[in-house]
Design a protein around this motif. Sequence first.
Motif, short mmCIF file in Angstrom:
data_model
loop_
_atom_site.label_atom_id
_atom_site.label_comp_id
_atom_site.label_asym_id
_atom_site.label_seq_id
_atom_site.Cartn_x
_atom_site.Cartn_y
_atom_site.Cartn_z
N HIS A 95 1.00 -0.87 -0.08
CA HIS A 95 -0.02 0.02 0.12
C HIS A 95 0.83 1.20 -0.08
O HIS A 95 1.66 1.39 0.79
CB HIS A 95 -0.84 -0.25 1.17
CG HIS A 95 -1.84 -1.43 1.11
ND1 HIS A 95 -2.87 -1.10 0.65
CD2 HIS A 95 -1.87 -2.26 1.84
CE1 HIS A 95 -3.61 -2.08 0.61
NE2 HIS A 95 -2.76 -3.20 1.59
N TYR A 96 0.65 2.13 -0.97
CA TYR A 96 1.40 3.38 -0.82
C TYR A 96 0.51 4.52 -0.77
O TYR A 96 -0.80 4.24 -0.52
CB TYR A 96 2.03 3.74 -2.60
CG TYR A 96 2.93 2.61 -2.85
CD1 TYR A 96 4.28 2.50 -2.62
CD2 TYR A 96 2.26 1.47 -4.09
CE1 TYR A 96 4.97 1.62 -3.01
CE2 TYR A 96 3.21 0.74 -4.32
CZ TYR A 96 4.66 0.65 -4.05
OH TYR A 96 5.40 -0.16 -4.25
N LEU A 97 0.69 5.70 -0.76
CA LEU A 97 0.10 6.85 -0.46
C LEU A 97 -1.07 7.11 -1.45
O LEU A 97 -2.02 7.42 -1.32
CB LEU A 97 0.76 7.98 -0.26
CG LEU A 97 1.61 8.14 1.10
CD1 LEU A 97 2.56 9.55 1.07
CD2 LEU A 97 0.90 7.94 2.18
N ALA A 98 -0.56 6.80 -2.86
CA ALA A 98 -1.44 7.12 -4.02
C ALA A 98 -1.91 5.62 -4.62
O ALA A 98 -2.59 5.67 -5.72
CB ALA A 98 -0.80 7.68 -4.93
N GLY A 99 -1.91 4.57 -3.95
CA GLY A 99 -2.41 3.20 -4.35
C GLY A 99 -1.89 2.11 -3.97
O GLY A 99 -1.35 2.18 -2.72
N GLU A 100 -1.89 0.98 -4.46
CA GLU A 100 -1.30 -0.20 -4.02
C GLU A 100 -0.88 -0.94 -5.15
O GLU A 100 -1.34 -0.81 -6.31
CB GLU A 100 -2.38 -1.01 -3.19
CG GLU A 100 -3.44 -1.41 -3.92
CD GLU A 100 -4.59 -2.27 -2.95
OE1 GLU A 100 -5.01 -3.06 -3.33
OE2 GLU A 100 -4.81 -1.74 -1.71
N THR A 101 -0.26 -2.01 -4.97
CA THR A 101 0.37 -3.01 -6.02
C THR A 101 0.58 -4.27 -5.30
O THR A 101 0.70 -4.47 -4.03
CB THR A 101 1.82 -2.50 -6.57
OG1 THR A 101 2.07 -3.25 -7.85
CG2 THR A 101 2.95 -2.45 -5.61
N ARG A 102 0.71 -5.41 -6.10
CA ARG A 102 0.84 -6.66 -5.76
C ARG A 102 2.18 -7.22 -6.36
O ARG A 102 2.35 -6.95 -7.60
CB ARG A 102 -0.26 -7.63 -6.16
CG ARG A 102 -1.48 -7.12 -5.32
CD ARG A 102 -2.62 -8.46 -5.48
NE ARG A 102 -2.17 -9.97 -5.39
CZ ARG A 102 -2.30 -10.41 -4.16
NH1 ARG A 102 -2.47 -9.76 -2.97
NH2 ARG A 102 -1.84 -11.52 -3.83
#
Length: 98
Positions: A31-38
């Motif tokens: 989880h980032y400040l501007a979204g998320e990634t897997r």
Amino acid sequence: MKGQLNLLLALVLALVIALMAVANVEQVTIHYLAGETRLPLIVVIFGSAIVGGLVVGMLGWVRLFSLQRRLKAAEKKNEELAALLEQTERLDTAAAKE
């Protein structure tokens, strides 16, 4: 002998990395400040290690340049004091001859 030791160490390190890659293949969510990634967990682990190594390397680099600057200043001061000592010894020698 040193080259063989380095080669052996590199092979052991490669084996450890391969074992970690096999053991950590599951996907994790970042989880980032501007979204998320897997990403696979192994990518997160090695990415974190690389970023940490870069930070430590940059701090060491800054410290190295600071110490080099201090060394140059100390060498300059040493040369000045050596010249002053030589001048003083010449004056003492000249005064003793008179």
